[in-house]
Design an enzyme around this catalytic site. Structure first.
Site, PDB file in Angstrom:
ATOM      1  N   ALA A 171       0.801  -1.448  -0.053  1.00  0.00           N
ATOM      2  CA  ALA A 171      -0.141   0.043   0.145  1.00  0.00           C
ATOM      3  C   ALA A 171       0.870   1.394  -0.133  1.00  0.00           C
ATOM      4  O   ALA A 171       0.275   2.208  -0.460  1.00  0.00           O
ATOM      5  CB  ALA A 171      -0.943  -0.116   1.211  1.00  0.00           C
ATOM      6  N   HIS A 172       2.129   1.326   0.400  1.00  0.00           N
ATOM      7  CA  HIS A 172       3.002   2.647   0.491  1.00  0.00           C
ATOM      8  C   HIS A 172       3.986   2.385  -0.347  1.00  0.00           C
ATOM      9  O   HIS A 172       5.171   2.671   0.085  1.00  0.00           O
ATOM     10  CB  HIS A 172       3.036   2.650   1.818  1.00  0.00           C
ATOM     11  CG  HIS A 172       2.048   2.775   2.786  1.00  0.00           C
ATOM     12  ND1 HIS A 172       0.962   3.578   2.813  1.00  0.00           N
ATOM     13  CD2 HIS A 172       1.527   2.178   3.797  1.00  0.00           C
ATOM     14  CE1 HIS A 172       0.083   3.421   3.568  1.00  0.00           C
ATOM     15  NE2 HIS A 172       0.705   2.410   4.270  1.00  0.00           N
ATOM     16  N   LEU A 173       3.831   2.184  -1.648  1.00  0.00           N
ATOM     17  CA  LEU A 173       5.019   2.065  -2.542  1.00  0.00           C
ATOM     18  C   LEU A 173       5.487   3.619  -3.031  1.00  0.00           C
ATOM     19  O   LEU A 173       4.579   4.211  -3.177  1.00  0.00           O
ATOM     20  CB  LEU A 173       4.494   1.457  -3.778  1.00  0.00           C
ATOM     21  CG  LEU A 173       4.046  -0.190  -3.574  1.00  0.00           C
ATOM     22  CD1 LEU A 173       3.667  -0.730  -4.876  1.00  0.00           C
ATOM     23  CD2 LEU A 173       5.295  -0.739  -2.934  1.00  0.00           C
ATOM     24  N   GLN A 187      10.631   6.170   1.837  1.00  0.00           N
ATOM     25  CA  GLN A 187      10.052   6.895   2.932  1.00  0.00           C
ATOM     26  C   GLN A 187      10.552   6.325   4.420  1.00  0.00           C
ATOM     27  O   GLN A 187      11.592   5.532   4.414  1.00  0.00           O
ATOM     28  CB  GLN A 187       8.732   6.080   2.719  1.00  0.00           C
ATOM     29  CG  GLN A 187       8.459   4.499   3.136  1.00  0.00           C
ATOM     30  CD  GLN A 187       7.270   4.106   2.572  1.00  0.00           C
ATOM     31  OE1 GLN A 187       6.687   4.190   1.739  1.00  0.00           O
ATOM     32  NE2 GLN A 187       6.438   3.351   3.983  1.00  0.00           N
TER      33      GLN A 187
END
Length: 117
Positions: free
Chosen positions: A44-46, A84
């Site tokens: 979900a957080h690519l 990130q």
């Protein structure tokens, strides 16, 4: 104050791409005779792929999200971040998108001199 709402789901194509990518990694690891490998099903957080930077030699977009090589192409998503932190990048993505939106609205983006005509 209004806030953005995000929903995340995977379609069949997403699942097929994920399976293909995982198999490709396993094939690479096997060819390299890798040991102690680990895969984690987290998608979900690519981020990454179109890094923001100060020079075309080191990045894909400038600080206004404008692609160095393509006139009037703005990239406004998680791909501009090379990595990130320890948490969900959604708020940073929204803040950067909002900043660019304000700059475009106020015509604070100069005509591109990045790419040749």
């Amino acid at each position: 104050m209004p806030i953005a709402r995000f929903d995340y789901t995977q379609c069949e194509n997403d699942r097929a791409n994920i399976a293909y990518g995982k198999q490709t990694l396993k094939d690479i690891w096997q060819a390299a005779e890798a040991q102690d490998t680990l895969t984690i099903d987290r998608y979900a957080h690519l981020v990454g792929g179109c890094r923001m930077g100060e020079r075309a030699q080191d990045s894909v977009v400038d600080s206004d999200h404008r692609a160095w090589e393509v006139p009037n192409l703005f990239i406004v998503d998680g791909s501009i971040m090379p990595t990130q932190g320890s948490a969900n990048p959604a708020l940073t993505i929204m803040a950067l998108a909002s900043r660019l939106g304000e700059r475009l609205k106020n015509k604070r983006i100069e005509k591109s001199s990045h790419a040749s005509p």
